[in-house]
Motif scaffolding. Structure first.
Motif: not given
Length: 276
Positions: A60-79
Motif C-alpha cells: 500500500f505504501l508502494g501504491f501511494a508512492a506511485f501516485g506521488v511519483f506520477s504527480d512529481i513527473l507532471v510538476y517537473l515537466r511543467y517547471y
C-alpha cells in the motif's frame, strides 16, 4: 499546435511513468498472495502472517508512492519546460502561452486518469488474488444476487447513481484544483524570485494550503449545518435531496476556484514571467 505540445509533454512523462505503473502492478500481485494467507484453510504459522502484514503495508505504501511519483513527473515537466532554461525555447514556439498552459493542464489530467486507472486495476488484482477462493465460488454468486435484490428493493436506489456521478465529478474537480493550485504556486514563485524557485513555491503552497484549510474548517463548523437546513426547507423532500444540492453547490464552487487558479497562473506566465 496544442496537439504537438501534448505529444511532447506526454512522451516526456510517460517514458518514465510506465516504470511506476508496471511496478505497482507487480506490488498488487505480491500483495494479493500475501493477503491470501488470511483467507486460506492452511495452517499458517504466526511468523509468516506477521511477514504477510508487513508485506501488505509495503504494498500500500508502494501504491501511494506511485501516485506521488506520477504527480512529481507532471510538476517537473511543467517547471522545467516553462521556468528553467528550457523555457527560452518553449516560449519561442509559435504558440500562445495559454496554449502552452492548456497542454500542461491536459497532461496533468491524462496522467492523473491513467494513474487512477492503474491503481484501480491494482486493487482489483490484489482483491481477486487474495480472495480467489471466495470470488470464484458459489457463495459469491449467491451473495451478489442477494445484494442486487436488496439494492433494487430500496425505494431510492436511483440516488446511488446520482451520488456516484456527482462523486466522480467532484473527485475530478478536486484533482484539477490540486494541479492548478500547484501550477499557480510555481508560477508565482518564478515571478517573485530568480533563484530557489522550488523552495519558494513549496513555501507558498503550504502557506496558501494552511489558509484554505482554515477557511474550510470554519465553513464546515459554522456553515455546513445552516446550508443543510436551508436546502432541506427549500426542497421539502428530505435529506437526500438536501445533500445532493449541497454537492452540486460544492461542484460549482470548485469550478469557480479552478477558473480563478487558471487565470492567476496564466496571468503570471503571460504578463509577469521574465526568464531573462
Amino acid at each position: 499546435m496544442l496537439k504537438k505540445l501534448m505529444k511532447y509533454d506526454l512522451k516526456s512523462v510517460f517514458k518514465i511513468w510506465w516504470i511506476g505503473a508496471v511496478s505497482s502492478i507487480a506490488f498488487s500481485i505480491a500483495g494479493g498472495f500475501a493477503g491470501g494467507l488470511y483467507f486460506t484453510d492452511w495452517d499458517i504459522p504466526k511468523s509468516i502472517l506477521v511477514i504477510a502484514i508487513f508485506a501488505l503495508v509495503l504494498v500500500f505504501l508502494g501504491f501511494a508512492a506511485f501516485g506521488v511519483f506520477s504527480d512529481i513527473l507532471v510538476y517537473l515537466r511543467y517547471y522545467k519546460n516553462l521556468f528553467t532554461d528550457e523555457g527560452y525555447l518553449t516560449f519561442t514556439l509559435p504558440a500562445k502561452r495559454s496554449t502552452v498552459l492548456k497542454s500542461k493542464v491536459l497532461l496533468s489530467y491524462i496522467t492523473f486518469s491513467a494513474t487512477a486507472f492503474v491503481l484501480f486495476i491494482d486493487t482489483v488484482i490484489l482483491t481477486l488474488i487474495a480472495g480467489r477462493e471466495y470470488w470464484f465460488s458459489k457463495d459469491f454468486v449467491e451473495d451478489f444476487k442477494y445484494f442486487i435484490e436488496e439494492f433494487l428493493a430500496y425505494d431510492y436506489y436511483y440516488y446511488a447513481f446520482i451520488y456516484l456521478a456527482l462523486g466522480i465529478i467532484l473527485f475530478a474537480l478536486l484533482a484539477l484544483a490540486g494541479y492548478l493550485f500547484a501550477y499557480g504556486c510555481i508560477a508565482i514563485a518564478s515571478v517573485l524570485v530568480k533563484k530557489a524557485k522550488i523552495a519558494v513555491a513549496i513555501g507558498i503552497y503550504y502557506g496558501a494550503s494552511s489558509v484554505l484549510s482554515f477557511i474550510m474548517t470554519i465553513f464546515y463548523l459554522f456553515g455546513m449545518t445552516s446550508l443543510m437546513n436551508l436546502f432541506y426547507r427549500l426542497t421539502e423532500v428530505g435529506t437526500l435531496n438536501s445533500i445532493m444540492m449541497l454537492l452540486i453547490m460544492v461542484i460549482f464552487l470548485l469550478c469557480a476556484f479552478c477558473c480563478l487558479l487558471y487565470y492567476v497562473t496564466h496571468w503570471c506566465i503571460d504578463k509577469k514571467l521574465n526568464l531573462a
